[in-house]
Design a protein around this motif. Structure first.
Motif, short mmCIF file in Angstrom:
data_model
loop_
_atom_site.label_atom_id
_atom_site.label_comp_id
_atom_site.label_asym_id
_atom_site.label_seq_id
_atom_site.Cartn_x
_atom_site.Cartn_y
_atom_site.Cartn_z
N UNK A 24 0.83 -1.19 0.00
CA UNK A 24 0.00 0.00 0.00
C UNK A 24 0.87 1.24 0.00
N UNK A 25 0.45 2.22 -0.79
CA UNK A 25 1.10 3.53 -0.83
C UNK A 25 -0.01 4.57 -0.73
N UNK A 26 0.07 5.40 0.32
CA UNK A 26 -0.92 6.46 0.55
C UNK A 26 -2.34 5.91 0.50
N UNK A 27 -2.55 4.77 1.13
CA UNK A 27 -3.88 4.18 1.25
C UNK A 27 -4.37 3.42 0.04
N UNK A 28 -3.61 3.40 -1.05
CA UNK A 28 -4.03 2.67 -2.25
C UNK A 28 -3.25 1.36 -2.34
N UNK A 29 -3.95 0.28 -2.67
CA UNK A 29 -3.34 -1.06 -2.74
C UNK A 29 -2.81 -1.36 -4.13
N UNK A 30 -1.68 -2.05 -4.14
CA UNK A 30 -1.03 -2.46 -5.39
C UNK A 30 -0.57 -3.90 -5.25
N UNK A 31 -0.34 -4.54 -6.39
CA UNK A 31 0.20 -5.91 -6.41
C UNK A 31 1.39 -5.93 -7.37
N UNK A 32 2.36 -6.74 -7.01
CA UNK A 32 3.53 -6.94 -7.85
C UNK A 32 3.73 -8.44 -8.01
N UNK A 33 3.70 -8.90 -9.25
CA UNK A 33 3.91 -10.32 -9.55
C UNK A 33 5.24 -10.46 -10.26
N UNK A 34 6.00 -11.44 -9.86
CA UNK A 34 7.27 -11.70 -10.52
C UNK A 34 7.01 -12.20 -11.94
N UNK A 35 7.81 -11.72 -12.87
CA UNK A 35 7.68 -12.18 -14.26
C UNK A 35 8.50 -13.44 -14.51
N UNK A 36 9.27 -13.85 -13.50
CA UNK A 36 10.14 -15.01 -13.65
C UNK A 36 9.65 -16.14 -12.75
N UNK A 37 9.24 -17.23 -13.37
CA UNK A 37 8.85 -18.43 -12.62
C UNK A 37 10.09 -19.28 -12.42
N UNK A 38 10.27 -19.79 -11.21
CA UNK A 38 11.47 -20.54 -10.88
C UNK A 38 11.09 -21.84 -10.18
#
Length: 152
Positions: A67-81
């Motif tokens: 979360x940044x300033x009350x807003x939610x975000x998601x980050x997915x890795x582009x590399x599967x291992x």
């Protein structure tokens, strides 16, 4: 004659594909480095371990939420291992990331997993460069051979 032209066209297509891969990997690596420099550090929560299955194996990639300033975000890795990758195994654990303060949606993994991604991308870029060199060599060989048959 038609066979030689076909070979030259196919080599040109492979060269274009390798060029695209090189460009994409290079820009991905540059983005990663830029975010590591200008990004704001944050501990994101591991919310999912994405899986990709094939006949031979299952690979994994972390997905984190922050979360940044009350807003939610998601980050997915582009590399599967494989399961030996250095990211936490338990949902809810923290993973370090850095995000762009001007655009918080833009983020990258840092820490141990970030280094793993960075090194993997550099290795893939090196492999693409070597393959491009081989294809260019073969391409030039066939071009010179083709020109020689036309002129002589």
């Amino acid at each position: 004659m038609a066979k030689k032209i076909f070979v030259i066209v196919m080599l040109a297509v492979f060269l274009a594909l390798f060029g695209f891969a090189h460009s994409w990997l290079g820009s991905s690596l540059e983005d990663q480095k830029r975010l590591e420099e200008i990004g704001v550090a944050l501990d994101a929560e591991l919310v999912e371990i994405a899986q990709s299955r094939s006949n031979k194996s299952t690979t994994y990639a972390p997905v984190v939420a922050y979360q940044v300033e009350g807003k939610s975000y998601r980050l997915a890795s582009s590399l599967f291992t494989n399961d030996e990758a250095p990211f936490p195994a338990n949902i809810g654990e923290k993973m370090p990331i850095k995000y762009n303060p001007q655009n918080p949606e833009e983020a990258t993994f840092v820490g141990e997993y970030g280094a793993y991604l960075h090194n993997s991308t550099e290795i893939m870029l090196l492999v693409v460069k070597v393959m491009m060199g081989i294809v260019v060599f073969i391409f030039l060989f066939f071009i010179f051979k083709f020109i020689r048959t036309i002129l002589f």
